[in-house]
Enzyme design. Structure first.
Site, PDB file in Angstrom:
ATOM      1  N   ASP A  35       0.855  -1.188   0.000  1.00 24.89           N
ATOM      2  CA  ASP A  35       0.000   0.000   0.000  1.00 24.89           C
ATOM      3  C   ASP A  35       0.891   1.238   0.000  1.00 24.89           C
ATOM      4  O   ASP A  35       1.896   1.278   0.723  1.00 24.89           O
ATOM      5  CB  ASP A  35      -0.910  -0.017   1.240  1.00 24.89           C
ATOM      6  CG  ASP A  35      -2.033   0.987   1.150  1.00 24.89           C
ATOM      7  OD1 ASP A  35      -1.743   2.206   1.126  1.00 24.89           O
ATOM      8  OD2 ASP A  35      -3.190   0.572   1.116  1.00 24.89           O
ATOM      9  N   ILE A  36       0.538   2.240  -0.805  1.00 23.19           N
ATOM     10  CA  ILE A  36       1.362   3.453  -0.859  1.00 23.19           C
ATOM     11  C   ILE A  36       1.163   4.349   0.360  1.00 23.19           C
ATOM     12  O   ILE A  36       1.939   5.272   0.578  1.00 23.19           O
ATOM     13  CB  ILE A  36       1.135   4.265  -2.154  1.00 23.19           C
ATOM     14  CG1 ILE A  36      -0.313   4.737  -2.270  1.00 23.19           C
ATOM     15  CG2 ILE A  36       1.561   3.466  -3.372  1.00 23.19           C
ATOM     16  CD1 ILE A  36      -0.534   5.752  -3.380  1.00 23.19           C
ATOM     17  N   ASN A  92     -12.814  -3.322   2.549  1.00 21.82           N
ATOM     18  CA  ASN A  92     -13.696  -2.171   2.716  1.00 21.82           C
ATOM     19  C   ASN A  92     -14.667  -2.171   1.537  1.00 21.82           C
ATOM     20  O   ASN A  92     -14.255  -2.375   0.397  1.00 21.82           O
ATOM     21  CB  ASN A  92     -12.902  -0.862   2.721  1.00 21.82           C
ATOM     22  CG  ASN A  92     -11.950  -0.773   3.898  1.00 21.82           C
ATOM     23  OD1 ASN A  92     -12.262  -1.246   4.984  1.00 21.82           O
ATOM     24  ND2 ASN A  92     -10.799  -0.184   3.690  1.00 21.82           N
ATOM     25  N   GLY A  98     -14.647   3.391   3.802  1.00 24.84           N
ATOM     26  CA  GLY A  98     -13.262   3.744   3.516  1.00 24.84           C
ATOM     27  C   GLY A  98     -12.725   3.218   2.192  1.00 24.84           C
ATOM     28  O   GLY A  98     -11.542   3.363   1.917  1.00 24.84           O
ATOM     29  N   GLN A  99     -13.579   2.622   1.361  1.00 20.53           N
ATOM     30  CA  GLN A  99     -13.095   2.147   0.059  1.00 20.53           C
ATOM     31  C   GLN A  99     -12.858   3.354  -0.833  1.00 20.53           C
ATOM     32  O   GLN A  99     -13.744   4.178  -1.028  1.00 20.53           O
ATOM     33  CB  GLN A  99     -14.100   1.184  -0.593  1.00 20.53           C
ATOM     34  CG  GLN A  99     -13.569   0.573  -1.878  1.00 20.53           C
ATOM     35  CD  GLN A  99     -14.530  -0.424  -2.518  1.00 20.53           C
ATOM     36  OE1 GLN A  99     -15.681  -0.556  -2.113  1.00 20.53           O
ATOM     37  NE2 GLN A  99     -14.042  -1.121  -3.517  1.00 20.53           N
ATOM     38  N   HIS A 105     -10.377  -5.513  -3.279  1.00 19.03           N
ATOM     39  CA  HIS A 105      -9.030  -5.720  -2.749  1.00 19.03           C
ATOM     40  C   HIS A 105      -9.077  -6.015  -1.259  1.00 19.03           C
ATOM     41  O   HIS A 105      -9.918  -5.494  -0.538  1.00 19.03           O
ATOM     42  CB  HIS A 105      -8.109  -4.530  -3.030  1.00 19.03           C
ATOM     43  CG  HIS A 105      -8.599  -3.211  -2.509  1.00 19.03           C
ATOM     44  ND1 HIS A 105      -9.627  -2.498  -3.104  1.00 19.03           N
ATOM     45  CD2 HIS A 105      -8.189  -2.465  -1.461  1.00 19.03           C
ATOM     46  CE1 HIS A 105      -9.816  -1.364  -2.442  1.00 19.03           C
ATOM     47  NE2 HIS A 105      -8.960  -1.330  -1.433  1.00 19.03           N
ATOM     48  N   HIS A 107      -6.889  -5.890   2.244  1.00 24.13           N
ATOM     49  CA  HIS A 107      -5.744  -5.303   2.938  1.00 24.13           C
ATOM     50  C   HIS A 107      -5.211  -6.373   3.891  1.00 24.13           C
ATOM     51  O   HIS A 107      -5.972  -6.917   4.699  1.00 24.13           O
ATOM     52  CB  HIS A 107      -6.172  -4.095   3.783  1.00 24.13           C
ATOM     53  CG  HIS A 107      -6.731  -2.960   3.010  1.00 24.13           C
ATOM     54  ND1 HIS A 107      -5.992  -1.836   2.716  1.00 24.13           N
ATOM     55  CD2 HIS A 107      -7.966  -2.759   2.469  1.00 24.13           C
ATOM     56  CE1 HIS A 107      -6.745  -0.982   2.030  1.00 24.13           C
ATOM     57  NE2 HIS A 107      -7.954  -1.527   1.877  1.00 24.13           N
TER      58      HIS A 107
END
Length: 119
Positions: A35-36, A92, A98-99, A105, A107
């Site tokens: 994750d960035i 999410n 919070g998507q 995807h 997390h």
């Protein structure tokens, strides 16, 4: 159409290698990358290579791909050394949850204490 790459999807562009990502695992059906904006020392996203907007549509439209994402999340946790200490897999769904990228995807979060409930 569900499952087909979407031209305006960030994660579809990462799958197509049009946008770089720090890839940690790749299979025929999934891609896992860091994750960035990590929320834990280990924060890896596991995505299906096919496009579905969220986890529920992925599970309904391609149950095998949904299983692949979950299996790979466990493999990422093992590769990252998080199995002994514990890890969390989070999906999410929707802006209110919070998507921010509407491509299903998971997390994978580990490496610090994760409180419950998470919200």
């Amino acid at each position: 159409m569900a499952g087909e790459p979407q031209a305006d999807c960030l994660f579809c562009k990462i799958v197509a290698k049009e946008i770089p990502a720090a890839i940690v695992r790749e299979t025929e059906t999934t891609l896992a990358f860091r994750d960035i904006n990590p929320q834990a020392p280990t924060h890896v996203l596991v995505i299906p290579k096919s496009h579905f907007p969220d986890a529920a549509s992925l599970a309904a439209g391609d149950p095998a791909a949904a299983a692949d994402v979950l299996r790979e999340a466990g493999e990422v946790a093992a590769q990252e050394g998080a199995v002994e200490s514990g890890y969390r897999i989070v999906f999410n769904t929707g802006e209110g949850a919070g998507q921010t990228v509407f491509h299903a995807h998971a997390h994978v979060l580990a490496g610090r204490g994760l409180t419950w409930p998470p919200g």
